[in-house]
Write a protein that holds these residues in place. Structure first.
Motif, PDB file in Angstrom:
ATOM      1  N   VAL A  65     -10.954   0.998  -4.251  1.00 29.91           N
ATOM      2  CA  VAL A  65     -10.935  -0.327  -3.630  1.00 29.91           C
ATOM      3  C   VAL A  65      -9.693  -1.121  -4.040  1.00 29.91           C
ATOM      4  N   GLY A  66      -9.226  -0.948  -5.274  1.00 29.37           N
ATOM      5  CA  GLY A  66      -8.030  -1.663  -5.701  1.00 29.37           C
ATOM      6  C   GLY A  66      -6.829  -1.342  -4.835  1.00 29.37           C
ATOM      7  N   SER A  67      -6.669  -0.075  -4.502  1.00 30.02           N
ATOM      8  CA  SER A  67      -5.558   0.325  -3.634  1.00 30.02           C
ATOM      9  C   SER A  67      -5.766  -0.178  -2.208  1.00 30.02           C
ATOM     10  N   ALA A  68      -7.019  -0.187  -1.769  1.00 33.61           N
ATOM     11  CA  ALA A  68      -7.311  -0.666  -0.412  1.00 33.61           C
ATOM     12  C   ALA A  68      -6.980  -2.145  -0.269  1.00 33.61           C
ATOM     13  N   THR A  69      -7.368  -2.955  -1.253  1.00 33.78           N
ATOM     14  CA  THR A  69      -7.081  -4.387  -1.174  1.00 33.78           C
ATOM     15  C   THR A  69      -5.579  -4.662  -1.254  1.00 33.78           C
ATOM     16  N   ALA A  70      -4.857  -3.832  -2.012  1.00 37.54           N
ATOM     17  CA  ALA A  70      -3.404  -4.023  -2.134  1.00 37.54           C
ATOM     18  C   ALA A  70      -2.678  -3.783  -0.816  1.00 37.54           C
ATOM     19  N   LEU A  71      -3.308  -3.091   0.116  1.00 38.80           N
ATOM     20  CA  LEU A  71      -2.688  -2.819   1.413  1.00 38.80           C
ATOM     21  C   LEU A  71      -2.800  -3.993   2.383  1.00 38.80           C
ATOM     22  N   MET A  72      -3.610  -4.992   2.060  1.00 38.34           N
ATOM     23  CA  MET A  72      -3.852  -6.057   3.027  1.00 38.34           C
ATOM     24  C   MET A  72      -2.636  -6.949   3.249  1.00 38.34           C
ATOM     25  N   ARG A  73      -1.933  -7.295   2.173  1.00 41.17           N
ATOM     26  CA  ARG A  73      -0.740  -8.120   2.377  1.00 41.17           C
ATOM     27  C   ARG A  73       0.331  -7.357   3.170  1.00 41.17           C
ATOM     28  N   PRO A  74       0.654  -6.095   2.842  1.00 44.22           N
ATOM     29  CA  PRO A  74       1.603  -5.361   3.678  1.00 44.22           C
ATOM     30  C   PRO A  74       1.147  -5.238   5.132  1.00 44.22           C
ATOM     31  N   SER A  75      -0.163  -5.194   5.349  1.00 46.05           N
ATOM     32  CA  SER A  75      -0.672  -5.123   6.728  1.00 46.05           C
ATOM     33  C   SER A  75      -0.343  -6.406   7.480  1.00 46.05           C
ATOM     34  N   VAL A  76      -0.593  -7.544   6.828  1.00 52.23           N
ATOM     35  CA  VAL A  76      -0.271  -8.832   7.451  1.00 52.23           C
ATOM     36  C   VAL A  76       1.224  -8.931   7.719  1.00 52.23           C
TER      37      VAL A  76
END
Length: 209
Positions: free
Chosen positions: A54-65
């Motif tokens: 989950v830590g890696s998944a949440t870290a992807l949210m800013r790059p997604s935006v």
């Protein structure tokens, strides 16, 4: 135990692809590529959540935006801005970029993107830069409520859906001569489905004129 990282442990781009010239259609092609990166991050988010990362998944949210914003920015950037971007002299400021997109495009719905960024940026920064809130959630000292995982997956899905809508916008403008009306109609039908999906996720409001 004290140890020194070997000097060869580094990461960087060796070959600079700055010699390529951007032609008139290239920014829109790059824009579509940025939207596809949003899709890629969303697939990765699901994979990581399924495997407990989950830590890696949440870290992807800013790059997604930022990929979504960059895809829009590429469509409205002027020639000088594109040159700076190509040279690697451009650093994306999401808030400033969204305001530029709204001003130059005249598309009102991008104001909602600005509101989303302002509301979410502190959390997004924290997950990328490992704030206390990010680390404590991975420490085992607290139980992460299922609602936070649902929020993560929903946010990721919503970003990917917005990217899909922008891809249909690009596609509607690139019809084969003589097929413009048919292309616009097909893209409109896809947009109706995509917006309905956002409505089902409770992350969009369908407004009637």
């Amino acid at each position: 135990m004290l140890y020194k990282l070997p000097s060869r442990l580094q990461f960087g781009t060796k070959k600079k692809l700055y010699g390529l010239k951007l032609h008139a259609s290239d920014p829109k092609h790059l824009s579509a590529t940025a939207f596809s990166i949003v899709h890629e991050h969303q697939k990765s988010c699901l994979f990581l959540v399924q495997h407990g990362l989950v830590g890696s998944a949440t870290a992807l949210m800013r790059p997604s935006v930022e990929a979504l914003i960059r895809g829009l920015w590429l469509q409205w950037a002027d020639e000088l801005e594109l040159v700076r971007f190509q040279r690697g002299e451009d650093s994306l400021n999401p808030e400033r970029a969204i305001k530029m997109i709204v001003q130059r495009s005249g598309v009102a719905r991008y104001n909602d993107l600005l509101a989303m960024w302002v509301e979410s940026k502190t959390t997004l920064h924290g997950y990328v830069h490992h704030s206390f809130q990010s680390i404590i959630r991975r420490s085992g000292q607290v139980d992460i409520p299922p609602e936070e995982i649902v929020s993560l997956v929903t946010f990721s899905a919503a970003l990917a859906t917005h990217a899909s809508i922008e891809l249909t916008e690009l596609a509607s403008k690139r019809a084969v001569p003589g097929q413009e009306e048919a292309r616009r109609e097909a893209m409109h039908m896809l947009q109706v489905e995509l917006v309905s999906f956002l409505d089902a996720l409770s992350v969009a409001e369908i407004r009637t004129k």
